[in-house]
Scaffold this active site. Sequence first.
Site, PDB file in Angstrom:
ATOM      1  N   ASP A   1     -28.631  40.289  -8.879  1.00 47.49           N
ATOM      2  CA  ASP A   1     -29.809  40.189  -8.008  1.00 47.49           C
ATOM      3  C   ASP A   1     -31.116  40.120  -8.797  1.00 47.49           C
ATOM      4  O   ASP A   1     -32.180  40.431  -8.289  1.00 47.49           O
ATOM      5  CB  ASP A   1     -29.835  41.352  -7.005  1.00 47.49           C
ATOM      6  CG  ASP A   1     -29.855  42.702  -7.711  1.00 47.49           C
ATOM      7  OD1 ASP A   1     -29.666  42.728  -8.950  1.00 47.49           O
ATOM      8  OD2 ASP A   1     -30.065  43.723  -7.039  1.00 47.49           O
TER       9      ASP A   1
ATOM     10  N   HIS B   1     -33.166  22.021 -32.555  1.00 43.04           N
ATOM     11  CA  HIS B   1     -33.492  22.903 -31.437  1.00 43.04           C
ATOM     12  C   HIS B   1     -32.944  24.311 -31.659  1.00 43.04           C
ATOM     13  O   HIS B   1     -32.467  24.965 -30.732  1.00 43.04           O
ATOM     14  CB  HIS B   1     -32.990  22.316 -30.109  1.00 43.04           C
ATOM     15  CG  HIS B   1     -33.784  21.116 -29.690  1.00 43.04           C
ATOM     16  ND1 HIS B   1     -33.298  20.160 -28.828  1.00 43.04           N
ATOM     17  CD2 HIS B   1     -35.016  20.702 -30.030  1.00 43.04           C
ATOM     18  CE1 HIS B   1     -34.221  19.214 -28.659  1.00 43.04           C
ATOM     19  NE2 HIS B   1     -35.269  19.526 -29.380  1.00 43.04           N
TER      20      HIS B   1
ATOM     21  N   ASP C   1     -41.766  26.375 -34.453  1.00 47.19           N
ATOM     22  CA  ASP C   1     -42.182  25.419 -33.419  1.00 47.19           C
ATOM     23  C   ASP C   1     -42.369  26.243 -32.152  1.00 47.19           C
ATOM     24  O   ASP C   1     -41.391  26.680 -31.544  1.00 47.19           O
ATOM     25  CB  ASP C   1     -41.090  24.348 -33.240  1.00 47.19           C
ATOM     26  CG  ASP C   1     -41.483  23.262 -32.244  1.00 47.19           C
ATOM     27  OD1 ASP C   1     -42.454  23.461 -31.484  1.00 47.19           O
ATOM     28  OD2 ASP C   1     -40.795  22.219 -32.218  1.00 47.19           O
TER      29      ASP C   1
ATOM     30  N   ASP D   1     -47.830  22.724 -28.077  1.00 47.32           N
ATOM     31  CA  ASP D   1     -46.578  22.469 -28.802  1.00 47.32           C
ATOM     32  C   ASP D   1     -46.924  22.257 -30.274  1.00 47.32           C
ATOM     33  O   ASP D   1     -47.328  21.168 -30.668  1.00 47.32           O
ATOM     34  CB  ASP D   1     -45.917  21.209 -28.181  1.00 47.32           C
ATOM     35  CG  ASP D   1     -44.576  20.884 -28.805  1.00 47.32           C
ATOM     36  OD1 ASP D   1     -44.063  21.707 -29.589  1.00 47.32           O
ATOM     37  OD2 ASP D   1     -44.035  19.801 -28.492  1.00 47.32           O
TER      38      ASP D   1
ATOM     39  N   HIS E   1     -35.708  12.069 -35.343  1.00 49.24           N
ATOM     40  CA  HIS E   1     -36.398  12.054 -34.052  1.00 49.24           C
ATOM     41  C   HIS E   1     -37.602  11.127 -34.126  1.00 49.24           C
ATOM     42  O   HIS E   1     -37.890  10.552 -35.175  1.00 49.24           O
ATOM     43  CB  HIS E   1     -36.798  13.468 -33.627  1.00 49.24           C
ATOM     44  CG  HIS E   1     -37.667  14.202 -34.609  1.00 49.24           C
ATOM     45  ND1 HIS E   1     -39.007  13.925 -34.765  1.00 49.24           N
ATOM     46  CD2 HIS E   1     -37.383  15.203 -35.495  1.00 49.24           C
ATOM     47  CE1 HIS E   1     -39.509  14.737 -35.687  1.00 49.24           C
ATOM     48  NE2 HIS E   1     -38.547  15.513 -36.145  1.00 49.24           N
TER      49      HIS E   1
ATOM     50  N   HIS F   1     -44.374  12.871 -28.316  1.00 48.17           N
ATOM     51  CA  HIS F   1     -44.168  12.693 -26.876  1.00 48.17           C
ATOM     52  C   HIS F   1     -45.454  13.029 -26.153  1.00 48.17           C
ATOM     53  O   HIS F   1     -46.338  13.702 -26.710  1.00 48.17           O
ATOM     54  CB  HIS F   1     -43.023  13.613 -26.402  1.00 48.17           C
ATOM     55  CG  HIS F   1     -43.145  15.020 -26.919  1.00 48.17           C
ATOM     56  ND1 HIS F   1     -43.922  15.972 -26.298  1.00 48.17           N
ATOM     57  CD2 HIS F   1     -42.629  15.642 -28.013  1.00 48.17           C
ATOM     58  CE1 HIS F   1     -43.854  17.110 -26.982  1.00 48.17           C
ATOM     59  NE2 HIS F   1     -43.094  16.940 -28.034  1.00 48.17           N
TER      60      HIS F   1
ATOM     61  N   HIS G   1     -42.335  18.052 -22.801  1.00 48.90           N
ATOM     62  CA  HIS G   1     -42.072  16.611 -22.938  1.00 48.90           C
ATOM     63  C   HIS G   1     -42.570  16.012 -21.626  1.00 48.90           C
ATOM     64  O   HIS G   1     -41.834  15.917 -20.653  1.00 48.90           O
ATOM     65  CB  HIS G   1     -40.583  16.338 -23.159  1.00 48.90           C
ATOM     66  CG  HIS G   1     -40.085  16.944 -24.449  1.00 48.90           C
ATOM     67  ND1 HIS G   1     -38.776  17.205 -24.705  1.00 48.90           N
ATOM     68  CD2 HIS G   1     -40.761  17.334 -25.568  1.00 48.90           C
ATOM     69  CE1 HIS G   1     -38.654  17.736 -25.919  1.00 48.90           C
ATOM     70  NE2 HIS G   1     -39.847  17.827 -26.454  1.00 48.90           N
TER      71      HIS G   1
ATOM     72  N   GLU H   1     -45.638  14.574 -34.673  1.00 47.62           N
ATOM     73  CA  GLU H   1     -44.766  15.568 -35.303  1.00 47.62           C
ATOM     74  C   GLU H   1     -43.663  14.969 -36.173  1.00 47.62           C
ATOM     75  O   GLU H   1     -42.488  15.086 -35.848  1.00 47.62           O
ATOM     76  CB  GLU H   1     -44.144  16.461 -34.229  1.00 47.62           C
ATOM     77  CG  GLU H   1     -43.492  15.721 -33.064  1.00 47.62           C
ATOM     78  CD  GLU H   1     -42.806  16.672 -32.085  1.00 47.62           C
ATOM     79  OE1 GLU H   1     -42.010  17.503 -32.539  1.00 47.62           O
ATOM     80  OE2 GLU H   1     -43.066  16.563 -30.870  1.00 47.62           O
TER      81      GLU H   1
ATOM     82  N   TYR I   1     -35.453  16.504 -42.653  1.00 43.89           N
ATOM     83  CA  TYR I   1     -34.420  17.539 -42.580  1.00 43.89           C
ATOM     84  C   TYR I   1     -33.275  17.120 -43.497  1.00 43.89           C
ATOM     85  O   TYR I   1     -32.613  16.105 -43.231  1.00 43.89           O
ATOM     86  CB  TYR I   1     -33.921  17.687 -41.128  1.00 43.89           C
ATOM     87  CG  TYR I   1     -35.080  17.737 -40.147  1.00 43.89           C
ATOM     88  CD1 TYR I   1     -35.686  18.950 -39.810  1.00 43.89           C
ATOM     89  CD2 TYR I   1     -35.614  16.554 -39.607  1.00 43.89           C
ATOM     90  CE1 TYR I   1     -36.774  18.986 -38.948  1.00 43.89           C
ATOM     91  CE2 TYR I   1     -36.701  16.586 -38.739  1.00 43.89           C
ATOM     92  CZ  TYR I   1     -37.276  17.798 -38.414  1.00 43.89           C
ATOM     93  OH  TYR I   1     -38.359  17.828 -37.570  1.00 43.89           O
TER      94      TYR I   1
ATOM     95  N   ARG J   1     -41.190  20.263 -40.478  1.00 47.37           N
ATOM     96  CA  ARG J   1     -41.857  19.485 -39.425  1.00 47.37           C
ATOM     97  C   ARG J   1     -43.297  19.982 -39.337  1.00 47.37           C
ATOM     98  O   ARG J   1     -43.564  21.170 -39.532  1.00 47.37           O
ATOM     99  CB  ARG J   1     -41.144  19.644 -38.071  1.00 47.37           C
ATOM    100  CG  ARG J   1     -41.793  18.877 -36.927  1.00 47.37           C
ATOM    101  CD  ARG J   1     -40.880  18.702 -35.697  1.00 47.37           C
ATOM    102  NE  ARG J   1     -40.520  19.946 -35.051  1.00 47.37           N
ATOM    103  CZ  ARG J   1     -39.341  20.535 -35.154  1.00 47.37           C
ATOM    104  NH1 ARG J   1     -38.383  19.991 -35.884  1.00 47.37           N
ATOM    105  NH2 ARG J   1     -39.086  21.681 -34.533  1.00 47.37           N
TER     106      ARG J   1
ATOM    107  N   GLU K   1     -46.463  19.577 -36.631  1.00 56.71           N
ATOM    108  CA  GLU K   1     -46.720  19.056 -35.278  1.00 56.71           C
ATOM    109  C   GLU K   1     -48.079  19.512 -34.762  1.00 56.71           C
ATOM    110  O   GLU K   1     -48.378  20.704 -34.750  1.00 56.71           O
ATOM    111  CB  GLU K   1     -45.625  19.558 -34.322  1.00 56.71           C
ATOM    112  CG  GLU K   1     -45.868  19.191 -32.867  1.00 56.71           C
ATOM    113  CD  GLU K   1     -44.716  19.563 -31.944  1.00 56.71           C
ATOM    114  OE1 GLU K   1     -44.024  20.560 -32.224  1.00 56.71           O
ATOM    115  OE2 GLU K   1     -44.509  18.843 -30.955  1.00 56.71           O
TER     116      GLU K   1
END
Length: 436
Positions: free
Chosen positions: A36, A240, A257, A268, A347, A351, A358, A381, A385, A403, A405
Amino acid sequence: MKQSEFKKRRQALMKQIGQGNIAIVASADALIRNRDVHYRFRQDSDFFYLTGFNEADALAVFIPGRKQGEYVLFCREFDPTKAIWEGAHAGLEGAIRDFAADDAFPIDDLDEILPGMLENKGKVFYPMGKNSDLDHKLLDWINHIRKQSRSGVTAPGELVSLEHIVHEMRLFKSAEEIKLMRRAADISAQAHMRAMQFCQPGVYEYQVEAELLQVMMQQGLREVAYPSIVAAGKNACVLHYTENNDKLRKGDLLLIDAGAECECYAADITRTFPVSGKFSEPQRLLYQLVLDAQQAALAEIAPGVPWNKAHEASVVVLTKGLVELGLLKGRVNKLIKDEKYKQFYMHRIGHWLGMDVHDVGDYKIKDEWRLLEPGMVLTVEPGLYVAADCETVDKQWRGIGIRIEDDVLVTADGHEILTAAVPKTVDAIEALMRRT
Ligand code: GLY
Ligand code: MN
Ligand code: MN
């Protein structure tokens, strides 16, 4: 956000729907976490964009030209017991008084009332496929009206995507929206700087995450725009990664990130920095390459430039650099054509950014990359890798993930980086980390 802003959006939508037609948008559902206990509620972005109404079990109907009122809100009736247990909710009176609905009805009466609103309408603007219960109901209502054709009513003949209109509106940010995005960006920037200063060998990724949240929450931003990625060493090669449960080690980089959400608007930001406060030579070389790629991409952010230019610029810089450093072998043009860089840069450059991290909005129009226009906000970004088990490169490069960004607003004469406060040159990062 002021009510007048929501009203402006509804008026713009109404114009595009046109007289004789109708649009329907539902709220998000309250989601169960376990037994609940619910997840904290996050409104559907389109619904919130048009209504500012932050409750589940609600549905907005827009009927241009309707005499009794063009904007109808179905919602939960006010329940004093519920108010004691769960807190404030608008009820029908609140929907009209505080949210400027022209008319409000109990959501429990939807089946009785909404079919009548569909009668004699031409098109129904509706986000098909988002809520299967409502999809079925809508088709049932329309079929029901069809069966009554002998009594003179006509059923809508066309279902049209509502998203196309609303998402095009959402792509262009107003001054009010940019204000909220700036706040999300500023506070997220502070969080990243705090993390750089807090970071040291031996602490855990989740402890760094806690520092980020502490800065955001202290300033009233209780939501992150997406789960924070705090990835040390080779964890940064998992795009991710959200486990955030590893220990930070001396020679590793840390990739963060993370971005806060401010009244449903996202930031972001990604930064990558050395756990010990000083880049090793291979780390510095790869880092500088990603930074150069980001600068080249940012140089392409201006009105009239096709969306893809920034990506292409980043690919050229990264591929050249990877050849110079010996991670790729061959001619740069051929490596780009054969997409060999994708082994390390898998990637795209970024975006749209807005209410969703996104964010919505088309990237192409009639098969052509869309031209950037003032008011659009996007991320830039690039990353590199190198998998820990990548046997095609020298050992010194393996297990490094980087990265960088930033969030960028397209302005009339170029762009503005909303997240520029977080250091990103090697020198500036090392200097900030020394000041702990
Ligand atoms: N944080 C998700 C992304 O950078 O796209
Ligand atoms: Mn992003
Ligand atoms: Mn990100």
